[in-house]
Design a protein around this motif. Structure first.
Motif, mmCIF file in Angstrom:
data_model
loop_
_atom_site.group_PDB
_atom_site.id
_atom_site.type_symbol
_atom_site.label_atom_id
_atom_site.label_comp_id
_atom_site.label_asym_id
_atom_site.label_seq_id
_atom_site.Cartn_x
_atom_site.Cartn_y
_atom_site.Cartn_z
ATOM 1 N N GLU A 1 117.665 -38.972 69.508
ATOM 2 C CA GLU A 1 116.239 -39.126 69.823
ATOM 3 C C GLU A 1 115.408 -39.623 68.640
ATOM 4 N N ASP A 2 115.753 -39.188 67.430
ATOM 5 C CA ASP A 2 114.923 -39.501 66.269
ATOM 6 C C ASP A 2 115.660 -40.305 65.200
ATOM 7 N N CYS A 3 116.933 -40.633 65.464
ATOM 8 C CA CYS A 3 117.728 -41.465 64.557
ATOM 9 C C CYS A 3 117.941 -40.810 63.196
ATOM 10 N N GLU A 4 117.955 -39.489 63.173
ATOM 11 C CA GLU A 4 118.226 -38.734 61.960
ATOM 12 C C GLU A 4 119.735 -38.575 61.809
ATOM 13 N N PRO A 5 120.324 -39.082 60.728
ATOM 14 C CA PRO A 5 121.771 -38.943 60.575
ATOM 15 C C PRO A 5 122.173 -37.488 60.373
ATOM 16 N N THR A 6 123.276 -37.095 61.000
ATOM 17 C CA THR A 6 123.810 -35.756 60.772
ATOM 18 C C THR A 6 124.092 -35.546 59.293
ATOM 19 N N ASN A 7 124.667 -36.550 58.661
ATOM 20 C CA ASN A 7 124.962 -36.504 57.226
ATOM 21 C C ASN A 7 124.094 -37.540 56.532
ATOM 22 N N ALA A 8 123.185 -37.087 55.680
ATOM 23 C CA ALA A 8 122.223 -37.979 55.041
ATOM 24 C C ALA A 8 122.318 -37.855 53.522
ATOM 25 N N TRP A 9 122.099 -38.989 52.839
ATOM 26 C CA TRP A 9 122.049 -38.930 51.369
ATOM 27 C C TRP A 9 120.860 -38.069 50.951
ATOM 28 N N ILE A 10 120.932 -37.468 49.778
ATOM 29 C CA ILE A 10 119.938 -36.442 49.447
ATOM 30 C C ILE A 10 118.564 -37.027 49.145
ATOM 31 N N GLY A 11 118.420 -38.346 49.112
ATOM 32 C CA GLY A 11 117.105 -38.960 48.986
ATOM 33 C C GLY A 11 116.486 -39.295 50.327
ATOM 34 N N TRP A 12 116.993 -38.721 51.407
ATOM 35 C CA TRP A 12 116.478 -39.023 52.746
ATOM 36 C C TRP A 12 115.105 -38.372 52.934
ATOM 37 N N GLY A 13 114.218 -39.078 53.657
ATOM 38 C CA GLY A 13 112.925 -38.507 54.015
ATOM 39 C C GLY A 13 112.068 -38.211 52.804
ATOM 40 N N ASP A 14 111.424 -37.034 52.802
ATOM 41 C CA ASP A 14 110.508 -36.679 51.716
ATOM 42 C C ASP A 14 111.196 -36.576 50.368
ATOM 43 N N PHE A 15 112.502 -36.364 50.356
ATOM 44 C CA PHE A 15 113.221 -36.196 49.096
ATOM 45 C C PHE A 15 113.340 -37.508 48.320
ATOM 46 N N ALA A 16 112.973 -38.630 48.951
ATOM 47 C CA ALA A 16 112.968 -39.915 48.235
ATOM 48 C C ALA A 16 111.935 -39.933 47.122
ATOM 49 N N SER A 17 110.966 -39.016 47.169
ATOM 50 C CA SER A 17 109.919 -38.979 46.134
ATOM 51 C C SER A 17 110.379 -38.282 44.858
ATOM 52 N N ASP A 18 111.572 -37.714 44.861
ATOM 53 C CA ASP A 18 112.104 -36.997 43.698
ATOM 54 C C ASP A 18 112.820 -37.983 42.782
ATOM 55 N N PRO A 19 112.292 -38.265 41.592
ATOM 56 C CA PRO A 19 112.953 -39.237 40.702
ATOM 57 C C PRO A 19 114.388 -38.866 40.354
ATOM 58 N N GLU A 20 114.714 -37.579 40.372
ATOM 59 C CA GLU A 20 116.048 -37.141 39.958
ATOM 60 C C GLU A 20 117.143 -37.574 40.927
ATOM 61 N N VAL A 21 116.799 -37.831 42.190
ATOM 62 C CA VAL A 21 117.864 -38.208 43.130
ATOM 63 C C VAL A 21 118.385 -39.613 42.846
ATOM 64 N N TYR A 22 117.692 -40.370 41.951
ATOM 65 C CA TYR A 22 118.136 -41.720 41.593
ATOM 66 C C TYR A 22 118.941 -41.737 40.295
ATOM 67 N N ALA A 23 119.080 -40.581 39.654
ATOM 68 C CA ALA A 23 119.940 -40.521 38.474
ATOM 69 C C ALA A 23 121.355 -40.892 38.885
#
Length: 880
Positions: A640-662
């Motif tokens: 219904e919402d195209c949310e992956p069961t398994n998502a990288w940790i920068g998915w959604g609001d967590f993309a705003s965390d600079p540390e997930v791009y280390a």
């Protein structure tokens, strides 16, 4: 390979173009005096955050495809600035309810310059009163022609991460590499070096890295609708004076190119689903342990049927729950040792229908393997040859006979691929699928379907069902223009439609190894093909999984334990199972030509093959069944919402965390199982008994904590790093504060006493445990909640939902539970209600609430009970 690129020049405003009033497209043409006369370039906006470019010309027709489901009704706009050879086109205004597609609500515009070659750029407001470029063409190398197709060059944003493109080798970030966009039978591929693999997914996401305190540019994606073979280069090729750029080379036809923009990867993926279709809803029984193994179906002595009929008893003996089993193509092997699709080896399978019925009684669904080609000795070959249902060579003026895989590793024989663009080919396929359905099977396993024909000049019938194609040329067409994998799509459609016709009340299950974008309108499941056993390939399976999720292939997984190569060591097998149970599709499958296989059955991986680690394997599989209600609800979220069961940790609001791009985090192996709910921390290196973990933040002010599901003392602040234990007995699992995780029994259950969840397509009733069978009733529902720790001051209120249904109906009734909780230092307050209650779950309206392991608070107004099968105390709450 040297590609000659001829930049298209000589552009002018298309005659009759309107610029002062609202229009639905903007067009340029090349004049008769141009070196490239009669080309047309058109820009339109099918969505308020999506622009489309179509480029066509002589011998470059618009790409024929069936990969877009969005109605062709472009939005209107007005050109706001038009000067000599330049114009500015604002994106249409976003509707008020567009948050799921683009929550930024930024003003954006397309800027086009055609003084030399066409130069397109997309700009948006930067939050500081100015404008910033999001993406743009490479000057003087934007749109060029190759022998039969088109080449594109863009600026390379070197600080962006590049994701998506479906099934591509690790690591997760694709930047700096190049990839073929087509599929191959890539048996025993390297999960970090192999290319191409099995899928054709020309969908590339480019997302800026978060920088603390700065407003980020939008994420964008580029999608090409063509099924033609292609190549994406993401900065691997460097050619001064142009600096860093990325290149898309499409082998055949004109261009249809979409630009999708949004606030992060989540929103451009959601927008893409509006364009190509949302993931299908996967049935509940395909979420448990899926058994497979070529060795089981290849056995002559004892006959394969004897081995397979014992499968339920073996599962019972070793206490391993199982939901389905795949029949590899051994059931089609003829006297000469070769495979003949839709035929039956009566020596191995004297009573195929009876075998299926016996497995059904044990609650195990059956999916047979089918392949879209045949040797020239196949009983159907002559008929298909004469009816023009095979691909055609204009050189020899005859149907194509080539080499196809027919038996063991590296074995091939003369035969032909069936042309699924022909009515006769599709009818033959439908008849074969029907013959298997009449034997009682539950779904179809479309295998070996990459259609690697090795010659794009071959001709296909190009005879499609009504409304199945756009812009298809009349009569036979080259495989290069149509794209090989349109046949994969038609194969999936025919399997799907035949299942729907014969089992209309049930959710169709088609599993496919290969696929273009359109294939997944008909196939609800896939896997990452014939991998090879190694620690490296175990690690590489995780980024492949995550990029598949970004690319809407959200019910996927790898062959657990490795398909080819040596048997996994006990430790490697444990770690692969522990990772596999966290993926949307969990299947142990292998072909192991090893004479000293300790399982006693050659050529397969089995859960019980290593007695010394069987308790650990059993624990992991039972964990999967305990969390089946959670996975079932996640698949509803995917659908219904195209949310992956398994998502990288920068998915959604967590993309705003600079540390997930280390680098160590971005290209590490941790992932969400349901974004923001459950963090998966697998151990994927030999002897890895501890792991360094970063716990991502959803915002700069996020003060939530994470709870270790295996340790009562493991509580970690968001934004922190920690060394955590990953003994062989378990991987790392961490629930985020505020999570709501529904759980059930830790073995195979059915959701109904009567109905399609209990009765299989062949009329067999699943035998319940109360009747001496292996299968229980789904009559217990627990829910794990994670309020702020008692010592942490909190006034937060947390709300979560999950969906229940029978797991099998084509048009399922639903029950949606909404659970809200708050906490103080002394107690936790929980309220639950049915938001929907059309489906009546066997657990009624009673849920058992579990607090974190070390939490000694009470749930206000609830009765505390001891749940024996969990070995823990819970609090009984009524769902209102």
């Amino acid at each position: 390979m040297v590609v000659v690129e001829r930049e298209i020049s000589g552009w002018q405003l298309a005659p009759g173009s309107k610029t002062s009033s609202p229009v639905t497209s903007f067009s340029l043409t090349t004049s008769s005096s141009s070196p490239f006369p009669d080309f047309v370039y058109t820009v339109s906006f099918p969505l308020a955050n999506a622009a489309r470019v179509i480029l066509t010309g002589p011998d470059r027709p618009a790409p024929p495809h069936d990969n877009v489901v969005l109605p062709d009704a472009p939005l209107s706009f007005t050109v706001t600035k038009l000067e000599e050879h330049t114009c500015v086109i604002p994106f249409p205004a976003l509707p008020a309810d567009a948050r799921d597609f683009d929550g930024s609500h930024k003003h954006r515009e397309v800027r086009i310059n055609w003084a030399d070659s066409v130069l397109l750029e997309i700009w948006e407001e930067d939050g500081k009163g100015g404008m910033v470029r999001v993406c743009g063409d490479l000057p003087s190398r934007s749109y060029a022609l190759t022998e039969h197709g088109v080449m594109r060059h863009w600026w390379m944003e070197r600080d962006n991460v590049h994701l998506g493109m479906g099934e591509k080798a690790g690591p997760l970030d694709l930047t700096g590499r190049s990839f073929q966009i087509h599929g191959s039978d890539s048996a025993c591929y390297d999960a970090y070096e192999g290319d191409p693999l099995y899928k054709h997914t020309p969908f590339l996401v480019s997302s800026p890295r978060a920088v603390a305190g700065e407003t980020s540019r939008s994420t964008y994606a580029i999608y090409h609708t063509s099924n033609s073979n292609a190549l994406w280069d993401l900065g691997r090729h460097h050619d001064d004076p142009w600096g860093y750029f990325k290149t898309f080379t499409q082998d055949w036809g004109g261009l249809e190119e979409w630009y999708l923009l949004g606030k992060g990867v989540q929103q451009v993926t959601r927008t893409w689903a509006e364009i190509v279709g949302k993931p299908m809803l996967v049935g509940r029984d395909w979420l448990g342990y899926l058994a497979s193994g070529m060795g089981l179906g290849e056995s002559d002595e004892p006959p394969a049927q004897e081995l397979l009929s014992q499968w339920p008893e073996m599962c019972k003996k070793y206490d391993i729950p199982c939901s389905a089993i795949h029949f590899s193509s051994g059931y089609t092997v003829g006297p000469d040792g070769n495979r003949y699709v839709f035929t039956m080896n009566k020596e191995r399978y004297p009573d195929f229908k009876g075998l299926v019925g016996g497995l059904h009684k044990a609650g195990i669904k059956v999916v047979p393997n089918i392949k879209p080609y045949m040797l020239d000795s196949h009983p159907s070959f002559d008929g298909l040859y004469k009816s023009d249902a095979l691909f055609y060579s204009d050189i020899v003026k005859a149907p194509v006979v080539t080499r196809i895989w027919s038996s063991g590793v590296g074995v091939n024989g003369k035969g032909s691929w069936v042309d699924m663009t022909s009515k006769e080919g599709r009818q033959w396929w439908a008849d074969g699928v029907k013959s298997l359905i009449e034997l009682g099977v539950d779904g179809m396993w479309n295998d070996n379907n990459e259609y690697y024909l090795h010659d794009d000049e071959f001709l296909a019938q190009n005879d499609f069902p009504k409304k199945m194609r756009s812009a298809a040329p009349k009569g036979k067409a080259t495989v290069g223009l149509l794209g090989r994998m349109v046949n994969t799509e038609m194969m999936a459609k025919t399997s799907h439609d035949t299942l729907v016709a014969l089992q209309p009340e049930r959710r169709p299950y088609v599993l496919t190894r290969s696929g273009n974008v359109g294939t997944f309108k008909y196939a609800c499941g896939t896997w990452t093909g014939d991998n090879e056993t190694s620690w490296k390939n175990l690690r590489g399976s995780q980024p492949i999984q995550l990029n598949c999720g970004i690319s809407l292939m959200q019910s996927t997984g790898s062959d657990v334990g490795g398909f080819g190569g040596p048997l996994p060591s006990p430790e490697l097998f444990v770690r692969w199972v522990q990772l596999g149970v966290t993926h949307a599709r969990f299947c142990i499958h292998a072909f192991k030509p090893t004479p000293d296989d300790p399982s006693g059955v050659s050529c397969t991986n089995l859960p019980w093959m290593y007695p010394e680690v069987l308790p650990v394997i059993r624990s992991a599989i039972k964990w999967r069944y305990e969390y089946l209600p959670y996975f079932n609800s996640l698949m509803w979220g995917s659908h219904e919402d195209c949310e992956p069961t398994n998502a990288w940790i920068g998915w959604g609001d967590f993309a705003s965390d600079p540390e997930v791009y280390a680098p160590e985090v971005l290209n590490g192996f941790d992932a969400w199982i349901g974004a923001g709910q459950l963090l998966s921390v697998p151990a994927l290196f030999e002897g890895e008994l501890t792991r360094q973990v970063y716990f991502p933040k959803s915002s700069a002010t996020d003060d939530s904590v994470y709870f270790d599901l295996h340790s009562p003392h493991g509580v970690y602040a968001a934004g922190s790093k920690a060394e955590v234990a990953t003994p062989l007995e378990h991987m790392g699992l961490f629930a985020r504060e505020g999570a709501v995780l529904p759980i059930g029994k830790d073995y195979h259950t059915v959701t109904q006493r009567e109905g399609p969840a209990r009765t299989t397509p062949d009329g067999v009733d699943i035998q319940l445990e109360e009747e001496g069978g292996n299968v229980g009733l789904d009559d217990f529902r627990g829910v794990q909640i994670f309020p702020a720790p008692a010592g942490k001051s909190s006034k937060k209120s947390y709300t979560g939902r999950w969906v229940e249904d029978d797991g099998i109906s084509a048009k399922p009734a639903r029950a949606t539970v909404e659970l809200t909780y708050t906490s103080t230092a002394e107690e936790v307050t929980v309220k639950a209600k049915f938001v929907e209650h059309d489906f009546k779950p066997l657990w009624g309206s009673t849920v058992h609430v579990f607090l974190p392991l070390a939490d000694r608070r009470k749930v206000a107004g609830a009765v505390e009970v001891y749940v024996e099968h969990k070995g823990r105390h819970a609090f009984v709450v009524t769902v209102e």
